[in-house]
Scaffold this active site. Structure first.
Site, short mmCIF file in Angstrom:
data_model
loop_
_atom_site.label_atom_id
_atom_site.label_comp_id
_atom_site.label_asym_id
_atom_site.label_seq_id
_atom_site.Cartn_x
_atom_site.Cartn_y
_atom_site.Cartn_z
CG ASP A 52 -2.02 -1.00 1.16
OD1 ASP A 52 -2.40 -1.37 0.03
OD2 ASP A 52 -2.51 -1.42 2.22
CE1 TYR A 110 4.29 -6.58 3.58
CE2 TYR A 110 3.53 -8.86 3.58
CZ TYR A 110 3.66 -7.64 2.95
OH TYR A 110 3.17 -7.47 1.68
#
EC number: 5.4.99.12
Length: 244
Positions: A52, A110
């Site tokens: 994003d 992540y």
């Protein structure tokens, strides 16, 4: 025709995310333009995932097909000579023609950085989430362990997700310290939309005393997004690695 797999590092601050969008600066679009400058080809750069706006990457993977004569090992230096300084091609290898950086991925890692000091950071403002209140780090570590396994992660997925299934397997989740920050690492076979940021927000709530570590299995079982923590901002999130 060759299929080139790139390893990419980028600072997502000045971009509207990975995915190409009309009239907006994106990571994918910027790299495709750089490839066109070098090869003259209009390529479709396939990323392992669509980070994003504001999300960073240490080792994003992406592949493209080319008829160019440029040696594979020369692509990093050549592309970096025309790319802006906040995107770096770290490596390039030739992959099988049927390889896809997105669909061939077996697991991703992540991390989410939380700056937990009283004073607001100036230099880390775009690279970590600022939380000035006291946190129970031991409780946060215990909470991480409850995420490991294969579960329906519907509680940790934004409502606008287009995923066919919300079942994912988390291989590892743990907490450590780096760069004056608390770092939450999560490795899974795939991530739902905002899953990493919602898990990080939920672990933060445990540290703040709003939730207990043993609440995590109940939240997972509920399949109710409102039971989990908030979605933390994108700038603390980093794509660390992709395994094929």
């Amino acid at each position: 025709m060759r299929n080139i797999l790139l390893t990419i590092e980028y600072d997502g601050t000045g971009y509207f995310g990975w995915q190409k969008q009309p009239n907006k600066k994106t990571i994918q679009g910027t790299i495709e333009e750089a490839i066109k400058k070098l090869t003259g080809e209009e390529v479709n750069l396939i990323g392992s995932g669509r980070t994003d706006r504001g999300v960073h990457a240490l080792n994003q993977k992406a592949n493209f097909k080319t008829s160019s004569k440029i040696p594979t090992d020369k692509f990093p230096l050549a592309l970096n000579s025309v790319l802006p300084g906040d995107i770096s091609i770290k490596d390039a290898v030739e992959a099988p023609l049927d390889f896809s950086a997105r669909y061939s991925a077996r697991q991703k890692t992540y991390k989410y950085l939380i700056y937990n000091k009283k004073s607001r950071p100036a230099l880390l403002r775009n690279y970590a989430y600022y939380y000035p209140y006291q946190l129970d780090v031991d409780a946060m570590q215990r909470a991480c362990e409850y995420f490991i396994g294969e579960y329906d992660f519907k509680s940790f997925c934004s409502a606008d997700s287009e995923a066919k299934t919300t079942i994912r397997r988390v291989y590892n989740a743990y907490l450590t310290f780096e760069n004056e920050c608390i770092a939450i690492y999560i490795t899974a076979n795939g991530f739902l939309y905002n899953m990493a940021r919602i898990i990080a927000g939920t672990i933060l709530d445990v540290g703040a005393g709003k939730l207990k570590p043993m609440d995590i299995p109940l939240i997972i079982e509920s399949k109710d997004r409102t039971k989990a923590g908030k979605t933390l901002p994108p700038w603390g999130l980093y794509l660390v690695d992709v395994v094929y």
